[in-house]
Design a protein around this motif. Structure first.
Motif, short mmCIF file in Angstrom:
data_model
loop_
_atom_site.label_atom_id
_atom_site.label_comp_id
_atom_site.label_asym_id
_atom_site.label_seq_id
_atom_site.Cartn_x
_atom_site.Cartn_y
_atom_site.Cartn_z
N SER A 17 -4.93 5.49 9.90
CA SER A 17 -3.70 4.69 9.84
C SER A 17 -2.63 5.29 10.75
CB SER A 17 -3.19 4.62 8.40
OG SER A 17 -4.15 4.01 7.55
N ARG A 39 11.21 2.47 11.46
CA ARG A 39 9.95 2.89 10.83
C ARG A 39 10.22 3.48 9.45
NH1 ARG A 39 5.47 7.09 13.38
NH2 ARG A 39 4.24 7.36 11.46
N THR A 43 10.16 1.66 5.57
CA THR A 43 9.29 2.36 4.61
C THR A 43 10.04 2.63 3.32
OG1 THR A 43 8.05 3.43 6.40
CG2 THR A 43 7.87 4.39 4.20
N LEU A 46 10.39 -0.52 1.30
CA LEU A 46 9.14 -0.89 0.65
C LEU A 46 8.86 -0.02 -0.58
CD1 LEU A 46 6.93 -1.44 3.83
CD2 LEU A 46 7.65 -3.20 2.21
N ILE A 218 7.63 -3.11 11.45
CA ILE A 218 7.02 -3.31 10.13
C ILE A 218 5.62 -2.71 10.08
CG2 ILE A 218 6.19 -5.06 8.51
CD1 ILE A 218 8.51 -6.84 9.47
N CYS A 222 4.39 -0.05 7.35
CA CYS A 222 3.33 -0.39 6.39
C CYS A 222 2.04 0.39 6.63
CB CYS A 222 3.02 -1.88 6.44
SG CYS A 222 4.38 -2.93 5.89
N ILE A 223 1.66 0.51 7.90
CA ILE A 223 0.36 1.11 8.20
C ILE A 223 0.49 2.59 8.57
CG2 ILE A 223 -1.69 0.98 9.67
CD1 ILE A 223 -1.14 -2.01 9.99
N ILE A 226 3.14 4.36 5.45
CA ILE A 226 2.71 4.29 4.05
C ILE A 226 1.23 4.61 3.90
CG2 ILE A 226 2.33 2.72 2.11
CD1 ILE A 226 5.01 1.48 2.65
#
Length: 302
Positions: A17, A39, A43, A46, A218, A222-223, A226
């Motif tokens: 990731s 970034r 995060t 989220l 995003i 997300c990738i 996280i």
């Protein structure tokens, strides 16, 4: 203690990731400091529901000691400094040179692990570390530059490698008594705050970016963060900084492979040889460390 198989699967997922970072950064048409800010900002957003809607996470965050608050904020500062120094190094030296030098963090983690956490390494594990580092240099060797300006950029990247190792060491210490959500949220929020101050001081716009760039922000959150960096934060409770730093060398492999499929970049023979050498070094290091874990577990059971 988690199953070592589960830990290594999580480690592989985290490295893969994290390998998307360079791809998303390349697709994002924005200044580096803004890319890093969004970034971590996205995060943190989220993670916010998982913090507020979970009673245990809320209680942990609001009951942090002064030392935990200080260490959490310090980890955020180190993460922000890492991004600023690494991105700044790209203004003076090549991408390959900067990236390869940043991956020298195992040199810091092995030294720090020895003195700070009394971690011991076999000759095989140390040999595996240097073999993997040699593989990284082979991948980036053709792009190294020799000039005063390039050397300054390389120095910035080298300092960035030391600072991100310090970030993981703080995590290794604080994660013993703090869950991953409160720890990560505190670090990411404080890091985004420091990056925002830096971007504001440079008079960089926070808006007016293309849809593709916002999607890249995003994706980074997300990738790459996280499912990448945050998995490393989770692993720090059971896996040492040295193992994580060594595994991150695999990011070079993942980035080359993803660039081949997504950006149509060719994997040269030199890069292929470097990838194979990194894999050999990582396998040797992790095999030696796993052998040490088994020996420690068996001796503890006696």
């Amino acid at each position: 203690m988690k199953s070592r198989i589960i830990l290594y699967i999580a480690l592989f997922l985290g490295v893969f990731s994290l390998s998307t970072s360079a791809i998303f950064v390349k697709l994002a048409n924005a200044p580096s400091s803004i890319t890093a800010f969004y970034r971590l900002f996205f995060t943190a957003l989220l993670l916010l529901p998982f913090l507020l809607l979970n009673k245990g996470n809320r209680q942990e965050l609001f009951s942090l000691s002064k030392q935990q608050w200080a260490l959490g904020l310090l980890s955020g500062l180190f993460l922000a400094m890492h991004y600023v120094l690494w991105f700044e190094s790209l203004n003076y030296t090549s991408v390959a040179s900067s990236t390869v030098i940043v991956t020298l963090q195992p040199l810091f983690s092995i030294s720090g692990g020895y003195f700070l956490f009394k971690e011991r390494f076999s000759r095989g594990a140390i040999a595996g570390c240097f073999i993997a580092i040699i593989g990284c240099f082979i991948i980036g060797w053709g792009d190294f530059q020799v000039s005063d300006q390039a050397l300054f950029g390389d120095l910035l990247a080298f300092i960035a490698a030391g600072i991100i190792t310090a970030y993981f060491f703080i995590g290794q210490y604080i994660r013993k008594n703090l869950s991953v959500i409160p720890y990560s949220f505190l670090g990411y929020v404080s890091s985004a705050f420091f990056l925002a101050i830096y971007a504001f001081s440079q008079q960089i716009s926070f808006t007016n970016y293309s849809l593709q760039t916002w999607k890249s922000f995003i994706g980074l959150a997300c990738i790459a963060t996280i499912l990448g960096q945050m998995i490393f934060n989770w692993l720090l409770k059971w896996v040492s900084t040295s193992v994580i730093s060594m595994s991150i060398l695999g990011e070079t492999i993942g980035t080359c492979v993803l660039a081949y499929f997504i950006l149509d970049e060719v994997i040269s023979l030199q890069q292929g040889i470097g990838i194979m050498i990194i894999l050999v070094g990582l396998a040797l290091f992790l095999f030696q460390k796993n052998k040490a874990y088994k020996k420690h577990d068996s001796s503890s059971a006696v």
